[in-house]
Scaffold this motif. Structure first.
Motif, PDB file in Angstrom:
ATOM      1  N   VAL A   1       4.185  15.958  -6.383  1.00  0.00           N
ATOM      2  CA  VAL A   1       2.995  15.299  -6.281  1.00  0.00           C
ATOM      3  C   VAL A   1       2.102  15.571  -5.117  1.00  0.00           C
ATOM      4  CG1 VAL A   1       2.512  12.798  -5.520  1.00  0.00           C
ATOM      5  CG2 VAL A   1       4.545  13.260  -7.245  1.00  0.00           C
TER       6      VAL A   1
ATOM      7  N   ASP B   1     -10.962   0.537  -5.515  1.00  0.00           N
ATOM      8  CA  ASP B   1     -10.564   0.640  -3.850  1.00  0.00           C
ATOM      9  C   ASP B   1     -11.927   0.844  -3.185  1.00  0.00           C
ATOM     10  OD1 ASP B   1      -9.174   0.390  -1.641  1.00  0.00           O
ATOM     11  OD2 ASP B   1      -7.466   1.726  -2.189  1.00  0.00           O
TER      12      ASP B   1
ATOM     13  N   ALA C   1      -4.440  -1.917  -2.524  1.00  0.00           N
ATOM     14  CA  ALA C   1      -3.422  -2.584  -1.975  1.00  0.00           C
ATOM     15  C   ALA C   1      -3.608  -3.984  -1.589  1.00  0.00           C
ATOM     16  CB  ALA C   1      -2.686  -1.643  -0.926  1.00  0.00           C
TER      17      ALA C   1
ATOM     18  N   ILE D   1       9.790   7.585 -11.690  1.00  0.00           N
ATOM     19  CA  ILE D   1       9.227   8.705 -11.200  1.00  0.00           C
ATOM     20  C   ILE D   1       9.939   9.120  -9.962  1.00  0.00           C
ATOM     21  CG2 ILE D   1       7.140   9.867 -10.222  1.00  0.00           C
ATOM     22  CD1 ILE D   1       6.919   8.489 -13.095  1.00  0.00           C
ATOM     23  N   PRO D   2      10.755  10.428  -9.895  1.00  0.00           N
ATOM     24  CA  PRO D   2      11.438  10.706  -8.823  1.00  0.00           C
ATOM     25  C   PRO D   2      10.590  11.145  -7.520  1.00  0.00           C
ATOM     26  CG  PRO D   2      11.419  12.702 -10.423  1.00  0.00           C
ATOM     27  CD  PRO D   2      10.830  11.401 -10.973  1.00  0.00           C
ATOM     28  N   GLU D   3      11.032  10.939  -6.521  1.00  0.00           N
ATOM     29  CA  GLU D   3      10.487  11.538  -5.290  1.00  0.00           C
ATOM     30  C   GLU D   3      10.262  12.954  -5.461  1.00  0.00           C
ATOM     31  OE1 GLU D   3       9.519  10.032  -2.268  1.00  0.00           O
ATOM     32  OE2 GLU D   3       8.933  11.892  -1.357  1.00  0.00           O
ATOM     33  N   SER D   4       9.148  13.566  -5.494  1.00  0.00           N
ATOM     34  CA  SER D   4       8.922  15.013  -5.816  1.00  0.00           C
ATOM     35  C   SER D   4       7.802  15.798  -4.975  1.00  0.00           C
ATOM     36  CB  SER D   4       8.446  15.029  -7.204  1.00  0.00           C
ATOM     37  OG  SER D   4       8.077  16.256  -7.703  1.00  0.00           O
TER      38      SER D   4
ATOM     39  N   GLY E   1       0.690  -1.291  -0.094  1.00  0.00           N
ATOM     40  CA  GLY E   1      -0.106  -0.102  -0.064  1.00  0.00           C
ATOM     41  C   GLY E   1       0.919   1.259   0.048  1.00  0.00           C
ATOM     42  N   GLY E   2       0.324   2.267  -0.566  1.00  0.00           N
ATOM     43  CA  GLY E   2       0.934   3.631  -0.439  1.00  0.00           C
ATOM     44  C   GLY E   2       2.081   3.782  -1.060  1.00  0.00           C
ATOM     45  N   VAL E   3       2.307   3.240  -2.182  1.00  0.00           N
ATOM     46  CA  VAL E   3       3.545   3.346  -2.923  1.00  0.00           C
ATOM     47  C   VAL E   3       3.381   4.311  -4.118  1.00  0.00           C
ATOM     48  CG1 VAL E   3       4.577   1.117  -2.582  1.00  0.00           C
ATOM     49  CG2 VAL E   3       3.031   1.132  -4.510  1.00  0.00           C
ATOM     50  N   GLY E   4       1.945   4.575  -4.537  1.00  0.00           N
ATOM     51  CA  GLY E   4       1.829   5.562  -5.758  1.00  0.00           C
ATOM     52  C   GLY E   4       0.966   4.864  -6.775  1.00  0.00           C
ATOM     53  N   LYS E   5       0.233   4.057  -6.427  1.00  0.00           N
ATOM     54  CA  LYS E   5      -0.757   3.623  -7.578  1.00  0.00           C
ATOM     55  C   LYS E   5      -1.621   4.488  -8.000  1.00  0.00           C
ATOM     56  CE  LYS E   5      -2.178   0.126  -4.647  1.00  0.00           C
ATOM     57  NZ  LYS E   5      -1.235   0.230  -3.581  1.00  0.00           N
ATOM     58  N   THR E   6      -2.267   5.183  -6.947  1.00  0.00           N
ATOM     59  CA  THR E   6      -3.613   6.123  -7.451  1.00  0.00           C
ATOM     60  C   THR E   6      -2.892   7.204  -8.004  1.00  0.00           C
ATOM     61  OG1 THR E   6      -4.757   5.338  -5.645  1.00  0.00           O
ATOM     62  CG2 THR E   6      -5.278   7.343  -6.591  1.00  0.00           C
ATOM     63  N   THR E   7      -1.859   7.766  -7.587  1.00  0.00           N
ATOM     64  CA  THR E   7      -1.108   8.978  -8.098  1.00  0.00           C
ATOM     65  C   THR E   7      -0.690   8.471  -9.521  1.00  0.00           C
ATOM     66  OG1 THR E   7      -0.123   9.538  -6.052  1.00  0.00           O
ATOM     67  CG2 THR E   7       0.971  10.329  -7.854  1.00  0.00           C
TER      68      THR E   7
ATOM     69  N   ARG F   1       9.011   7.205  -6.421  1.00  0.00           N
ATOM     70  CA  ARG F   1       9.595   7.975  -5.287  1.00  0.00           C
ATOM     71  C   ARG F   1      10.855   7.544  -5.296  1.00  0.00           C
ATOM     72  NH1 ARG F   1       5.238   8.371  -0.431  1.00  0.00           N
ATOM     73  NH2 ARG F   1       6.706  10.128  -0.452  1.00  0.00           N
TER      74      ARG F   1
HETATM   75  N1  LIG Z   1       6.621  10.493  -6.707  1.00  0.00           N
HETATM   76  C1  LIG Z   1       6.297  10.719  -5.488  1.00  0.00           C
HETATM   77  N2  LIG Z   1       6.836  11.823  -4.764  1.00  0.00           N
HETATM   78  C2  LIG Z   1       6.553  12.072  -3.576  1.00  0.00           C
HETATM   79  N3  LIG Z   1       5.217  11.680  -2.988  1.00  0.00           N
HETATM   80  C3  LIG Z   1       4.417  10.744  -3.557  1.00  0.00           C
HETATM   81  C4  LIG Z   1       4.892  10.144  -4.800  1.00  0.00           C
HETATM   82  N4  LIG Z   1       4.261   9.473  -5.347  1.00  0.00           N
HETATM   83  C5  LIG Z   1       3.233   9.147  -4.270  1.00  0.00           C
HETATM   84  N5  LIG Z   1       3.568  10.057  -3.233  1.00  0.00           N
HETATM   85  C6  LIG Z   1       2.768  10.290  -2.212  1.00  0.00           C
HETATM   86  O1  LIG Z   1       2.499   8.851  -1.534  1.00  0.00           O
HETATM   87  C7  LIG Z   1       1.426   8.814  -0.940  1.00  0.00           C
HETATM   88  C8  LIG Z   1       0.597   7.651  -1.490  1.00  0.00           C
HETATM   89  O2  LIG Z   1       0.480   7.560  -2.762  1.00  0.00           O
HETATM   90  P1  LIG Z   1      -0.808   6.868  -3.687  1.00  0.00           P
HETATM   91  O3  LIG Z   1      -2.187   7.163  -2.787  1.00  0.00           O
HETATM   92  O4  LIG Z   1      -0.693   7.304  -4.856  1.00  0.00           O
HETATM   93  O5  LIG Z   1      -0.522   5.357  -3.330  1.00  0.00           O
HETATM   94  P2  LIG Z   1      -1.447   4.204  -3.374  1.00  0.00           P
HETATM   95  O6  LIG Z   1      -0.400   2.891  -3.865  1.00  0.00           O
HETATM   96  O7  LIG Z   1      -2.622   4.622  -4.114  1.00  0.00           O
HETATM   97  O8  LIG Z   1      -1.991   3.845  -1.983  1.00  0.00           O
HETATM   98  P3  LIG Z   1      -2.999   2.887  -1.320  1.00  0.00           P
HETATM   99  O9  LIG Z   1      -2.329   1.414  -1.556  1.00  0.00           O
HETATM  100  O10 LIG Z   1      -3.394   3.258  -0.106  1.00  0.00           O
HETATM  101  O11 LIG Z   1      -3.977   2.872  -2.688  1.00  0.00           O
HETATM  102  C9  LIG Z   1       0.547  10.073  -1.209  1.00  0.00           C
HETATM  103  O12 LIG Z   1       0.698  11.029  -0.345  1.00  0.00           O
HETATM  104  C10 LIG Z   1       1.162  10.547  -2.542  1.00  0.00           C
HETATM  105  O13 LIG Z   1       1.206  11.916  -2.579  1.00  0.00           O
END
Ligand SMILES: Nc1ncnc2c1ncn2[C@@H]1O[C@H](COP(=O)(O)OP(=O)(O)OP(=O)(O)O)[C@@H](O)[C@H]1O
Ligand SMILES: [Mg+2]
Lengths: 83, 272
Positions: free
Chosen positions: B216, B40, B122, B210-213, B12-18, B181
């Protein structure tokens, strides 16, 4: 010795430790991928049976199923403690 | 015929939705009729990242249970033509989704759309498996970190066995690695897995990095997918990713640490 390594900047970087650990984990996961669903259960029960006779560790047992065209071979490896 | 792409990760939380939001936006900006579906159920987020949370009336569960038509539930994006969002339910639980229901929805979308993106929850349980089941391709979102890489490998195992393509013995789901990230300074320090290592361990094709940025968080605060922020590194990296998904050969960017000059090192503080 450790200090010297450190001063020379030869401390093992954490990322390379991560890589080594992952290579082992992923190789293990992939070897289990094509295994039938009953394998983890079979492994646990075999371990139980062996433990009735010899005290071995959780990771002392390793089972593997090799499937060929017309037959499958179940391979069982158990590392026994030195007696 | 629509191409169905699942954005998935295990962890979870790795950036899927982003990533789903940014890639869907990028595909639509390139003229492809695109819909992004939030799988989700119970924890929807995609509507926020896409900035359409106040326009949600019906959701995926309503459509599957016959309480609303697809056209009533789909939300047209404010900014990009050809881009639609199908939100998840906030109140129902995960069991409200059925495989037959999803098949019907995808079948109906198939006629009209070029791309269908599925934003997976997730985990490796039913919700994640439903999101990937009908996929033609998968974007496996991975952070440079041990648990994320391990979970991505678990997901690769599921893609190879628990999808319709696998069950029918068709061509396998195309697997793409998206590293997010990524922090080149930490990689340079030896404290973060580098992209070659991750690619070598998972042994699948790299579709983007995608860099940590900071862009986002800014983007999600505003509800504007980061692909719109073309002044930012992450925005540009997502646009590159979309180009590669469309089959173009685009060189990798933002993966190298730009060493600071002596002056900025003396006056600009540390490396991070
Ligand atoms: N490249 C990035 N740089 C900085 N922060 C990021 C980056 N990608 C994602 N984040 C941050 O990480 C957090 C989780 O991102 P996101 O919601 O896209 O993850 P997810 O995989 O969809 O989570 P979940 O498993 O809960 O659905 C958010 O706060 C988002 O802003
Ligand atoms: Mg999400």
């Amino acid at each position: 010795m450790k200090l010297l390594d450190f001063l020379k900047g030869e401390r093992k970087k954490s990322a390379s430790v991560a890589k080594e650990r992952l290579q082992i984990i992923v190789a293990h996961q992939r070897s289990q991928r094509d295994q039938p669903d009953y394998m983890p259960m079979l492994e646990r029960e075999l371990l139980e049976v062996i433990r009735r006779y010899v005290q071995v560790d959780q990771d002392a047992i390793n089972i593997n199923l090799d499937r060929d065209e017309d037959c499958s071979v179940l391979e069982l490896n158990v590392t026994l403690p030195r007696t | 015929m629509a191409k169905i792409i699942v954005v998935t990760s295990g962890k979870g939380g790795v950036g899927k939705t982003t990533s789903a939001a940014a890639i869907a936006t990028g595909l639509a900006l390139r003229g492809n009729k695109t819909i992004v579906i939030d799988f989700d159920v119970g924890l929807r987020n995609l509507d926020l990242v896409m900035g359409c949370e106040r326009r949600v009336v019906y959701d995926l569960v309503n459509v599957i249970q016959g309480e609303a038509g697809l056209n009533q539930a789909m939300i047209r994006d404010k900014r990009v033509d050809n881009l639609f969002i199908l939100p998840a339910s906030q109140t129902r639980d995960k069991d409200a989704l059925t495989s037959e229901g999803i098949e019907r929805v995808l079948e109906e979308l198939n006629k009209d759309f070029d791309y269908i993106l599925c934003d997976s929850p997730a985990g490796i349980e039913q919700g994640a498996q439903l999101a990937m089941y009908y996929a033609d391709a998968a974007v496996v979102v991975t952070n440079p970190e041990v648990s994320s890489v391990r979970d991505s490998d678990r997901i690769l195992g599921l893609l190879a066995s628990k999808t319709r393509r696998a069950e029918r013995g068709e061509d396998p789901v195309k697997e793409h690695l998206l590293i997010t990230r990524y922090n080149p300074a930490r990689v340079d320090d030896g404290d973060m897995l580098n992209l070659e290592d991750i690619r070598e361990i998972l042994a699948i094709d790299l579709i983007g990095l995608i860099p940590e940025s900071e862009a986002v968080l800014r983007a999600s605060n505003q509800g504007i997918p980061v692909a719109h922020d073309q002044g930012s590194d992450a925005g540009q990296a997502y646009v590159d990713t979309v180009s590669r998904l469309l089959g173009e050969d685009v060189p990798l960017r933002f993966h190298e640490y730009q060493k600071k000059g002596l002056l900025s090192r003396m006056f600009g503080g540390g490396r991070r």
